[in-house]
Motif scaffolding. Sequence first.
Motif, PDB file in Angstrom:
ATOM      1  N   UNK A   1       0.635  -1.384  -0.164  1.00 47.08           N
ATOM      2  CA  UNK A   1      -0.122  -0.072  -0.022  1.00 47.08           C
ATOM      3  C   UNK A   1       0.719   1.253  -0.067  1.00 47.08           C
ATOM      4  N   UNK A   2       0.511   2.316  -0.960  1.00 45.53           N
ATOM      5  CA  UNK A   2       1.207   3.509  -0.936  1.00 45.53           C
ATOM      6  C   UNK A   2       0.267   4.503   0.028  1.00 45.53           C
ATOM      7  N   UNK A   3       0.848   4.899   1.145  1.00 45.53           N
ATOM      8  CA  UNK A   3       0.065   6.176   1.787  1.00 45.53           C
ATOM      9  C   UNK A   3       0.413   7.463   1.380  1.00 45.53           C
ATOM     10  N   UNK A   4      -0.561   8.153   0.750  1.00 43.61           N
ATOM     11  CA  UNK A   4      -0.104   9.666   0.568  1.00 43.61           C
ATOM     12  C   UNK A   4      -1.055  10.359   1.415  1.00 43.61           C
ATOM     13  N   UNK A   5      -0.636  10.750   2.849  1.00 44.69           N
ATOM     14  CA  UNK A   5      -1.381  11.295   3.904  1.00 44.69           C
ATOM     15  C   UNK A   5      -1.662  12.532   3.660  1.00 44.69           C
ATOM     16  N   UNK A   6      -0.978  13.163   2.948  1.00 46.48           N
ATOM     17  CA  UNK A   6      -1.336  14.722   2.701  1.00 46.48           C
ATOM     18  C   UNK A   6      -1.731  14.891   1.141  1.00 46.48           C
ATOM     19  N   UNK A   7      -2.007  14.036   0.396  1.00 46.14           N
ATOM     20  CA  UNK A   7      -2.407  14.392  -0.981  1.00 46.14           C
ATOM     21  C   UNK A   7      -3.613  15.599  -1.027  1.00 46.14           C
ATOM     22  N   UNK A   8      -4.247  15.639   0.131  1.00 52.64           N
ATOM     23  CA  UNK A   8      -5.519  16.638   0.041  1.00 52.64           C
ATOM     24  C   UNK A   8      -5.077  17.983  -0.085  1.00 52.64           C
ATOM     25  N   UNK A   9      -3.800  18.526   0.117  1.00 53.42           N
ATOM     26  CA  UNK A   9      -3.491  19.823   0.398  1.00 53.42           C
ATOM     27  C   UNK A   9      -2.905  20.517  -0.814  1.00 53.42           C
ATOM     28  N   UNK A  10      -3.041  19.760  -2.030  1.00 52.59           N
ATOM     29  CA  UNK A  10      -2.602  20.057  -3.271  1.00 52.59           C
ATOM     30  C   UNK A  10      -3.907  20.481  -4.255  1.00 52.59           C
ATOM     31  N   UNK A  11      -3.545  21.789  -4.946  1.00 56.18           N
ATOM     32  CA  UNK A  11      -4.390  22.189  -6.066  1.00 56.18           C
ATOM     33  C   UNK A  11      -4.296  21.049  -7.228  1.00 56.18           C
ATOM     34  N   UNK A  12      -5.383  20.863  -7.985  1.00 56.60           N
ATOM     35  CA  UNK A  12      -5.514  20.002  -9.146  1.00 56.60           C
ATOM     36  C   UNK A  12      -4.084  19.797  -9.820  1.00 56.60           C
ATOM     37  N   UNK A  13      -3.639  20.907 -10.379  1.00 56.33           N
ATOM     38  CA  UNK A  13      -2.498  20.909 -11.187  1.00 56.33           C
ATOM     39  C   UNK A  13      -1.360  20.109 -10.282  1.00 56.33           C
TER      40      UNK A  13
END
Length: 354
Positions: free
Chosen positions: A210-222
């Motif tokens: 499993x790849x955990x991207x815990x902070x993926x939600x902080x980025x703009x779409x681009x």
Amino acid sequence: MTGPDAGRSNGRTAKPLLSVLKGECLDVPPMWLMRQAGRYLPEYRALRAKKGGFLELVYDSPAAAEVTLQPLRRFGFDGAILFSDILIVPYAMGQDLWFEAGEGPRLAPTLAETDLSALKPDFSRYEAVYETVRRVKEAMDPAVTFLGFAGSPWTIATYMVAGQGSKNQEPARRLAYQQPERFGAIIDAIVEATVTYLCGQIDAGVEAVQLFDSWAGSLSPLQFDRWVVQPNRHIVEKLKTVHPDVPVIGFPKGAGAKLVDYAVGTAVDAVGVDETIDPHWANGVLPQGLPVQGNLDPLALIAGGEAVEQAVDNIRSAFAGRPHIFNLGHGILPDTPIAHVEALTRYVRQREGA
């Protein structure tokens, strides 16, 4: 009933979690819980107190193997998740790593102030983790699927740049905007170190990662596409050239409406859904037949009772007809009552064998 055979029946797929990751639909979803090996278990707390600090526990392979196995003995989960930490990768890449009591991890030197080329990688720092995998593999129930893991490049980079967790991941986001080539080099280096790490885990005995991207939600779409989707796609591609049959679960916490772009763009074999996402929406927009994992709110599990049962019913109805692994939408919390985990396991599996 607890223990390795809890909730299983003779008619069940021999390795249910792995079967779902490969696209099989089961009447009763297999289950495991993120952070299932940890502080909510008294046996973990006792071992941690005996061994000392968190990193010392991770690097004591017999103890780390014991921690990995503890929740299986209690709850009979269908999956074991390796006990380690996502920051082993930057540690192997040459940063110093330690844990401040009550404050969390620290890395030095920070990449906000030091160039990546100044770090001296030491990939022998992976070896104790591989030994943990071998010990767990030898001891675990063969019906259980063994999951390895790593942090995704964006999340790892946020710690490497700031030296610790940071509000809204601002230091890494600033660097990514202001010096994209420099930040891209950091991401590329993390991709390579992560592929090495995961291949080592697979060679030692894990059956999926499993790849955990815990902070993926902080980025703009681009920025999400550039620093989350593309690097994870590169990891998946590189892993598949060496281990084509090993499933990869991607967990982009906070992705929201970008979840579809993540699922399609990364080519992961299964996607984890966090607790903020409507499972009915996710089922409607994700690629048909793509296995999903999730997404009970960890706070609902603390509440227990009717709150859990309603949530379980909603999740299972949403993903009926799709390969589904029952899990939380994020990690289990330290104050979660053990009795609530036992009740959840019984409730999810209540139709098994019917």
